[in-house]
Design a protein around this motif. Structure first.
Motif, short mmCIF file in Angstrom:
data_model
loop_
_atom_site.label_atom_id
_atom_site.label_comp_id
_atom_site.label_asym_id
_atom_site.label_seq_id
_atom_site.Cartn_x
_atom_site.Cartn_y
_atom_site.Cartn_z
N ASP A 14 -9.16 1.35 1.42
CA ASP A 14 -7.83 1.02 0.89
C ASP A 14 -7.71 1.28 -0.61
O ASP A 14 -6.72 0.86 -1.23
N ARG A 66 0.83 -1.22 0.00
CA ARG A 66 0.00 0.00 0.00
C ARG A 66 0.85 1.26 0.00
O ARG A 66 0.51 2.25 -0.63
N LEU A 116 -5.17 6.59 -0.23
CA LEU A 116 -3.89 6.31 0.43
C LEU A 116 -2.90 7.41 0.11
O LEU A 116 -2.84 7.89 -1.02
#
Ligand SMILES: [Zn+2]
Length: 128
Positions: A77, A8, A82
């Motif tokens: 997510d 991520r 992010l």
């Protein structure tokens, strides 16, 4: 560091138009204070780089936050949600705003502005 977190962090860098990859190091700036942040090409942070969820994870599924969460596909997510932030800023934001829910006008203003900044720095992820 956990693989999912590294992935991520890397995705946040890859989709940040201000991030540059040079000699195996990603360099960009903190979403909040614009301090220089660096990651290895595999997503491992160099220094105190943290993963920021621009719209707080706890706001997903809450009706008053729907205008914000829908802008990132209603997925906390989603790479649009992010960003890279330095530890000091991320933890400071956590105390100041995320604790307040989406009924708090000031918290909504702050998150709305941060999301606008994140989306203004958006670039499409590399094709897999
Ligand atoms: Zn910062």
């Amino acid at each position: 560091m956990r693989t999912v977190l590294r992935r991520r962090l890397l995705l946040a860098a890859q989709t940040d138009a201000q991030a540059q990859l040079k000699d195996g190091i990603w360099t960009t700036r903190c979403l909040h204070c614009r301090r220089v942040l660096q990651l290895r090409a595999d997503g491992e942070p160099l220094g105190l780089v943290t993963l920021e969820h621009v719209v707080p994870q706890s706001w997903f599924g809450l009706m008053p936050a729907q205008l914000l969460t829908s802008r990132v596909g209603d997925d906390a997510d989603d790479p649009r949600n992010l960003a890279l932030a330095c530890a000091a800023c991320n933890h400071g934001k956590g105390r100041r705003h995320d604790a307040h829910g989406p009924l708090d006008t000031r918290a909504v203003e702050v998150v709305t502005a941060l999301l606008a900044t994140r989306l203004s720095r958006w670039r499409a992820p590399p094709s897999p």
